[in-house]
Scaffold this active site. Structure first.
Site, PDB file in Angstrom:
ATOM      1  N   LYS A  76      42.199  30.440  33.300  1.00 16.84           N
ATOM      2  CA  LYS A  76      42.636  31.092  34.538  1.00 16.84           C
ATOM      3  C   LYS A  76      41.709  30.758  35.700  1.00 16.84           C
ATOM      4  CE  LYS A  76      41.877  35.346  36.071  1.00 16.84           C
ATOM      5  NZ  LYS A  76      41.786  35.162  37.539  1.00 16.84           N
ATOM      6  N   LEU A 125      41.603  39.655  32.857  1.00 19.35           N
ATOM      7  CA  LEU A 125      40.511  38.910  33.460  1.00 19.35           C
ATOM      8  C   LEU A 125      40.691  39.110  34.964  1.00 19.35           C
ATOM      9  CD1 LEU A 125      38.151  37.124  32.506  1.00 19.35           C
ATOM     10  CD2 LEU A 125      39.629  35.140  32.765  1.00 19.35           C
ATOM     11  N   ASP A 126      39.658  39.638  35.629  1.00 21.92           N
ATOM     12  CA  ASP A 126      39.769  40.017  37.038  1.00 21.92           C
ATOM     13  C   ASP A 126      40.225  38.860  37.912  1.00 21.92           C
ATOM     14  OD1 ASP A 126      38.784  42.484  36.290  1.00 21.92           O
ATOM     15  OD2 ASP A 126      36.711  41.968  36.790  1.00 21.92           O
ATOM     16  N   ILE A 127      40.794  39.209  39.070  1.00 22.84           N
ATOM     17  CA  ILE A 127      41.301  38.196  40.000  1.00 22.84           C
ATOM     18  C   ILE A 127      40.199  37.250  40.448  1.00 22.84           C
ATOM     19  CG2 ILE A 127      40.985  39.667  42.054  1.00 22.84           C
ATOM     20  CD1 ILE A 127      43.649  38.470  43.080  1.00 22.84           C
ATOM     21  N   SER A 129      37.597  36.382  38.680  1.00 21.68           N
ATOM     22  CA  SER A 129      36.944  35.792  37.504  1.00 21.68           C
ATOM     23  C   SER A 129      37.784  34.629  36.984  1.00 21.68           C
ATOM     24  CB  SER A 129      36.786  36.836  36.392  1.00 21.68           C
ATOM     25  OG  SER A 129      36.001  37.923  36.843  1.00 21.68           O
TER      26      SER A 129
END
Length: 258
Positions: A76, A125-127, A129
């Site tokens: 990502k 998974l954070d934006i 990260s």
């Protein structure tokens, strides 16, 4: 010794099937509705309660359907959300396309649009990260990674600053605060499980967690005066991000296990 006069505790069939690792609860409900599940030889109705000794059999059509389900490993990029679209940001699943399938994928599977049906992230998974994100159609995989009783290890590389210190952070950061990162912090009023936290280099920490609270690493770092300037997940269980390029994806291999 158990009193035979006291009936054994029962569990809803879909929950019992999930506990046995047969499928997810949602899949169990679908199979039960199709008449694909038998309990002690009889076709099971929806909502059936079963005891621990119940003999559960699943039709071959259900296992055949399950074998067609895919699990996808995506690198990502920053700027994509893990789940549903929000605040104008695209969900990571939009990156799962034929043209972004990694050319180095050892799997022989070929991409087909039906593989997107029901494909959902197993964890967040954070934006802001990057790194390994798992998307799956398989409820068994989702339960293994994010089920209530999951203790799956997740490993991260975290670049940090300490106040005005942006270089040689390790030398400036107090060892006692590093010990608090490992064990001693609470979030949302609850103590965190012990974590493995070590310096990877003078500006980067390596975290290994067995839980996944929202923005956990960033909040842990804030609690000890660190600011996260980069966060990358490189491993979930035994599965590594490896050489997978940013924005590309591959299939979880047939013999690969978390």
């Amino acid at each position: 010794m158990t009193d035979p006069a006291v009936p054994a505790a029962t569990t809803r069939l879909n929950k019992r099937m999930a506990e046995l690792g047969l499928c997810s609860r949602r899949e169990a409900d679908d199979w039960i509705a199709r008449g694909w599940v038998r309990v002690d030889g009889a076709v099971a109705p929806m909502g059936l309660q079963v005891g621990p000794q119940a003999r559960i059999e699943v039709d071959r059509r259900a296992t055949g359907q399950q074998q067609q389900q895919v699990t996808i490993l995506l690198h990502k990029p920053v700027g994509y959300v893990s789940g549903q679209a929000e605040d104008g940001y695209q969900p990571a699943v939009t990156l799962v396309q034929g043209r972004s399938h990694w050319g180095g994928d050892p799997s022989r599977q070929r991409f087909a649009p039906q593989q997107l049906r029901g494909l959902a992230p197993a964890g967040r998974l954070d934006i802001d990260s990057t790194g390994l994100l798992v998307l799956t159609q398989d409820g068994r995989v989702a339960r293994q990674l994010i089920g209530e009783d999951s203790g799956m290890e997740k490993e991260y590389l975290v670049r940090v600053e300490f106040g005005a210190v942006t270089r040689e952070v390790q030398a400036a950061f107090p060892p006692a605060q590093l010990a608090r990162l490992r064990h001693g912090l609470s979030l949302d009023g609850k103590p965190l499980k012990p974590a493995r936290v070590d310096w990877q280099n003078p500006e980067q920490l390596r975290f290994v967690l067995t839980e996944g609270k929202k923005r956990q690493i960033r909040r842990m770092c804030e609690a000890v005066g660190l600011r996260v300037v980069g966060l990358k997940r490189i491993r979930i269980g035994r599965v590594l991000l490896g050489q997978l390029p940013v924005g590309q994806w591959r299939y979880l291999g047939e013999g690969e296990r978390f």
